[in-house]
Motif scaffolding. Sequence first.
Motif, short mmCIF file in Angstrom:
data_model
loop_
_atom_site.label_atom_id
_atom_site.label_comp_id
_atom_site.label_asym_id
_atom_site.label_seq_id
_atom_site.Cartn_x
_atom_site.Cartn_y
_atom_site.Cartn_z
N ASP A 16 1.17 -1.43 0.19
CA ASP A 16 0.32 0.06 -0.59
C ASP A 16 1.01 0.90 0.16
O ASP A 16 1.71 1.34 -0.33
CB ASP A 16 -1.42 0.13 1.55
CG ASP A 16 -1.15 -0.21 2.95
OD1 ASP A 16 -0.75 -0.71 3.34
OD2 ASP A 16 0.85 0.05 2.67
N LYS A 17 0.19 2.15 0.23
CA LYS A 17 1.05 3.45 0.00
C LYS A 17 2.11 3.98 1.02
O LYS A 17 3.20 3.88 1.49
CB LYS A 17 0.41 4.93 0.60
CG LYS A 17 -0.53 5.04 1.73
CD LYS A 17 -1.47 5.65 1.17
CE LYS A 17 -2.18 6.19 2.88
NZ LYS A 17 -1.05 6.68 4.47
N ASP A 18 1.99 3.23 2.57
CA ASP A 18 2.83 2.74 3.03
C ASP A 18 4.01 2.17 3.42
O ASP A 18 5.21 2.06 4.39
CB ASP A 18 2.59 3.09 4.44
CG ASP A 18 1.31 4.52 4.53
OD1 ASP A 18 0.46 4.59 5.51
OD2 ASP A 18 2.05 5.17 4.19
N ALA A 19 3.84 0.31 3.27
CA ALA A 19 4.82 -0.38 3.24
C ALA A 19 4.27 -1.76 2.30
O ALA A 19 3.27 -1.31 1.47
CB ALA A 19 4.08 -0.90 4.05
N GLN A 20 5.01 -2.38 2.24
CA GLN A 20 4.69 -3.81 2.02
C GLN A 20 5.13 -5.15 2.26
O GLN A 20 5.95 -5.17 3.33
CB GLN A 20 5.50 -3.85 0.49
CG GLN A 20 6.81 -4.28 0.01
CD GLN A 20 7.64 -3.85 -0.87
OE1 GLN A 20 6.76 -3.78 -2.11
NE2 GLN A 20 8.81 -4.56 -0.90
N ILE A 21 4.80 -5.96 1.56
CA ILE A 21 5.20 -7.70 2.60
C ILE A 21 5.06 -8.57 1.90
O ILE A 21 4.27 -8.03 0.83
CB ILE A 21 3.80 -8.11 3.24
CG1 ILE A 21 4.12 -9.87 4.37
CG2 ILE A 21 2.38 -7.80 2.95
CD1 ILE A 21 3.79 -10.11 5.66
N ALA A 22 6.46 -9.23 1.23
CA ALA A 22 6.54 -10.51 0.80
C ALA A 22 5.29 -11.43 0.64
O ALA A 22 5.11 -11.42 1.89
CB ALA A 22 8.21 -11.11 0.74
N CYS A 23 5.14 -12.21 0.01
CA CYS A 23 4.23 -13.45 -0.50
C CYS A 23 4.39 -14.48 -0.91
O CYS A 23 5.23 -14.70 -2.34
CB CYS A 23 2.79 -12.94 -0.47
SG CYS A 23 2.30 -11.58 0.28
N VAL A 24 4.24 -15.52 -0.35
CA VAL A 24 4.39 -17.00 -1.58
C VAL A 24 2.75 -17.75 -1.23
O VAL A 24 2.46 -18.25 -1.05
CB VAL A 24 5.18 -17.69 -1.05
CG1 VAL A 24 5.32 -17.79 1.39
CG2 VAL A 24 6.10 -19.05 -2.02
#
Length: 418
Positions: free
Chosen positions: A54-62
């Motif tokens: 989103d505009k403030d953060a990100q998270i890696a996904c699998v």
Amino acid sequence: MPDSAENIHLYTVSEITRAVKELLELNMPAIWVQGELSGFVHHSSGHFYFSLKDKDAQIACVMWRSRTLGLTFTPQNGMKINVFGSVRVYEKRGAYQLDVIRMAPAGIGDLQLMYEALKEKLYKEGLFDVSRKKLLPEFPERIGIVTSLTGAAIRDILQVLNRRFPAVVKILRPTLVQGEGAAEDIARAIQDFNDYQNVDVLIIGRGGGSLQDLWAFNEEKVARAIFSSTIPTISAVGHEIDYTISDFVADRRAPTPSAAAELVVPVASDLKKTIHRLHRRCRTSLPTHITLRREKLARLQKSYAFRRPLDLILEYKQGIDDRFHLIQMSAHHSLSKNREKLSACDKRIKAAHPRTILQRGYAIVSKDRTHKIVRNAAELEQNEKLNVYLGKGSFTSTAETIREDDSFACSAAGTEKR
């Protein structure tokens, strides 16, 4: 180090990472996350690797291959999606990521919004609290079943129970499993068994279907009936990828009705063989084996692999994908460098070609009579006929004035083109 270093416990990187992993994974339930899909990679192994931001953060996904097979859309970068999964720590990198179980485009309709709203409400009320879940009996004698009399679920359950443990008593309370009145009927069936009390465990479920088909198991009245049951419950609704509110409230979730039957009873023949084998071993070496088993059990209880075997397998899979990517990058880099070397060699060869040198304004002069290349003006004779070869074409010339110094000032006469 301070003088009192002997009193300080020095942690290894592995210990810290493992502690963080256990803290996150054991205390944080599976959650829905919404965000913008970016960096999407559909690996040759079939797994999905991507990030949600989103505009403030990100998270890696699998998302592992077995979970991608049921998707009804193609994920694309920039797409806003909802994913359901658990936070996991990938120890090799010391990074956390979201282990995605389900994925859907954002805004999939009112039913999904109702599902999420009720799930959030019941979660806050503590209906999903692990500490309030009851243990399943190890050897149940009587099993209550809440499902349709005519569906595939009851056939699958009975087939597995009869194969694994024929002596167990099966008691069916037929119910509607979809449509109008289904939720009320299921809740009433659960209450009927609790009034009856003469069963050891309840299997509540049905076969697969759409979100609308499974909706009765997402109703609040069914969730509260399961939560209020004094009899241990197993929710077995749909297929492995289907998650209903009942799954979160029940004491155990089974991915399918057949899996619920396998979960609730052991295999009788295996149990008999085990009993006979243990009886023989007890008679011969009971004291030694008790000691050995206690030691082995203690080691296994402390073993990380025993508590998290699937995590290790998934991490190895991800490690293989990483190494495969590095090999590909190395191969592409090596090929690019070899192409550059080949191109440089080709340029040098072309630059050294005699015709290339002549095209820069130089000429080759030979004697017309002997065809010998002239390298020194001293080799020439007055009025000797010469052949001059240029970058393009040639002509004949006569040596009228011969100078043996290095001056470039000269004149030519008697030229004849050919």
